[in-house]
Write a protein that holds these residues in place. Structure first.
Motif, PDB file in Angstrom:
ATOM      1  N   TYR A  45       0.789  -1.154  -0.107  1.00  8.64           N
ATOM      2  CA  TYR A  45      -0.158  -0.061   0.023  1.00  8.64           C
ATOM      3  C   TYR A  45       0.740   1.187   0.005  1.00  8.64           C
ATOM      4  O   TYR A  45       0.211   2.370  -0.397  1.00  8.64           O
ATOM      5  CB  TYR A  45      -0.712  -0.141   1.251  1.00  8.64           C
ATOM      6  N   PHE A  46       2.109   1.265   0.520  1.00 11.68           N
ATOM      7  CA  PHE A  46       2.984   2.405   0.692  1.00 11.68           C
ATOM      8  C   PHE A  46       4.135   2.417  -0.226  1.00 11.68           C
ATOM      9  O   PHE A  46       4.904   1.293  -0.449  1.00 11.68           O
ATOM     10  CB  PHE A  46       3.422   2.505   1.945  1.00 11.68           C
ATOM     11  N   THR A  65       0.633   6.513   0.276  1.00  7.48           N
ATOM     12  CA  THR A  65      -0.341   5.511  -0.201  1.00  7.48           C
ATOM     13  C   THR A  65      -0.296   5.690  -1.900  1.00  7.48           C
ATOM     14  O   THR A  65      -0.313   6.839  -2.361  1.00  7.48           O
ATOM     15  CB  THR A  65      -1.584   5.587   0.213  1.00  7.48           C
ATOM     16  N   TYR A  66      -0.460   4.722  -2.457  1.00  7.05           N
ATOM     17  CA  TYR A  66      -0.178   4.728  -3.941  1.00  7.05           C
ATOM     18  C   TYR A  66      -1.218   3.502  -4.527  1.00  7.05           C
ATOM     19  O   TYR A  66      -1.678   2.574  -3.678  1.00  7.05           O
ATOM     20  CB  TYR A  66       1.332   4.400  -4.462  1.00  7.05           C
ATOM     21  N   TRP A  67      -1.357   3.739  -5.719  1.00 13.27           N
ATOM     22  CA  TRP A  67      -2.250   2.804  -6.726  1.00 13.27           C
ATOM     23  C   TRP A  67      -1.632   2.551  -7.760  1.00 13.27           C
ATOM     24  O   TRP A  67      -0.870   3.587  -8.564  1.00 13.27           O
ATOM     25  CB  TRP A  67      -3.637   3.309  -6.730  1.00 13.27           C
ATOM     26  N   ARG A 124     -11.579   3.785  -7.289  1.00  8.45           N
ATOM     27  CA  ARG A 124     -10.715   2.862  -6.242  1.00  8.45           C
ATOM     28  C   ARG A 124     -11.722   2.104  -5.296  1.00  8.45           C
ATOM     29  O   ARG A 124     -11.632   1.218  -4.819  1.00  8.45           O
ATOM     30  CB  ARG A 124      -9.860   3.906  -5.423  1.00  8.45           C
ATOM     31  N   ASN A 131     -10.681   0.721   0.491  1.00  6.07           N
ATOM     32  CA  ASN A 131      -9.832   1.919  -0.244  1.00  6.07           C
ATOM     33  C   ASN A 131     -10.285   3.229   0.548  1.00  6.07           C
ATOM     34  O   ASN A 131      -9.504   4.265   0.255  1.00  6.07           O
ATOM     35  CB  ASN A 131      -9.637   2.027  -1.792  1.00  6.07           C
ATOM     36  N   ARG A 133     -10.450   4.061   3.286  1.00  4.58           N
ATOM     37  CA  ARG A 133      -9.600   4.362   4.658  1.00  4.58           C
ATOM     38  C   ARG A 133      -8.124   4.948   3.872  1.00  4.58           C
ATOM     39  O   ARG A 133      -7.640   5.951   4.162  1.00  4.58           O
ATOM     40  CB  ARG A 133      -9.187   3.577   5.609  1.00  4.58           C
ATOM     41  N   LEU A 134      -7.786   4.378   2.703  1.00  8.92           N
ATOM     42  CA  LEU A 134      -6.329   4.759   2.379  1.00  8.92           C
ATOM     43  C   LEU A 134      -6.649   6.013   1.619  1.00  8.92           C
ATOM     44  O   LEU A 134      -5.663   6.779   1.209  1.00  8.92           O
ATOM     45  CB  LEU A 134      -5.980   3.727   1.085  1.00  8.92           C
ATOM     46  N   LEU A 135      -7.645   6.482   1.009  1.00  7.21           N
ATOM     47  CA  LEU A 135      -8.044   7.652   0.585  1.00  7.21           C
ATOM     48  C   LEU A 135      -8.498   8.788   1.361  1.00  7.21           C
ATOM     49  O   LEU A 135      -8.690   9.827   1.104  1.00  7.21           O
ATOM     50  CB  LEU A 135      -9.397   7.592  -0.501  1.00  7.21           C
TER      51      LEU A 135
END
Length: 168
Positions: A45-46, A65-67, A124, A131, A133-135
């Motif tokens: 995730y990072f 955080t990346y996608w 996402r 996702n 939470r990651l956003l």
């Protein structure tokens, strides 16, 4: 009369970021882990984004955080941020990523457009509700929010689209 799923109530709100002192304490540890063989614990995730500041030339290394993009998207890697360092990427700027244990070079371009960020966030969320939470979002409801429902929550959030040029 039953309401349709599109009319089902939903609440989308921005999650407050971690307190600055905590970030300053945790980021150096995350940087060390991502740059080490132990990266496997975080690199799903990072990643580390490394760049030189446009005005000062100072080197920055920031865990984010990346996608990863699909073949049909106009980026290889995407990052969202609410921090001011995104301004270094207006019009495109060279960047190095420490991505899953490898260093890659690319060009990052900032997209400070709420509608584009909301579209990205919606895509996402369609992949996985986790996702949110990651956003940096909290969603209360049982359906995928629309772009218009996401826009207020992603206001002042910037999307970085990164095109990878090569690997070290």
């Amino acid at each position: 009369m039953a309401s349709s799923a599109a009319e089902a109530p939903i609440r989308v709100e921005r999650v407050q970021p971690a307190p600055r002192p905590l970030v300053r304490l945790v980021n150096p540890v995350v940087r060390l882990v991502l740059a080490s063989p132990l990266h496997v614990f975080l690199s799903r995730y990072f990643c580390l984004i490394r760049f030189a500041g446009r005005r000062t030339g100072r080197e920055y290394s920031i865990p984010v955080t990346y996608w990863e993009g699909d073949a049909d998207e106009d980026y290889d890697v995407a990052v969202v941020t609410r921090s001011n360092w995104w301004k270094n990427f207006q019009g495109g700027h060279e960047v190095r990523l420490r991505l899953r244990g490898a260093t890659v070079h690319g060009v990052a371009t900032a997209v400070p457009d709420d509608r584009e960020v909301a579209r990205f966030a919606r895509a996402r969320l369609a992949e996985s509700p986790a996702n949110a939470r990651l956003l940096g979002l909290r969603i209360e409801g049982h359906r995928l929010p629309t772009v218009d429902e996401l826009r207020p929550a992603v206001a002042n959030t910037v999307l970085l689209r990164i095109t990878v040029l090569d690997n070290d």
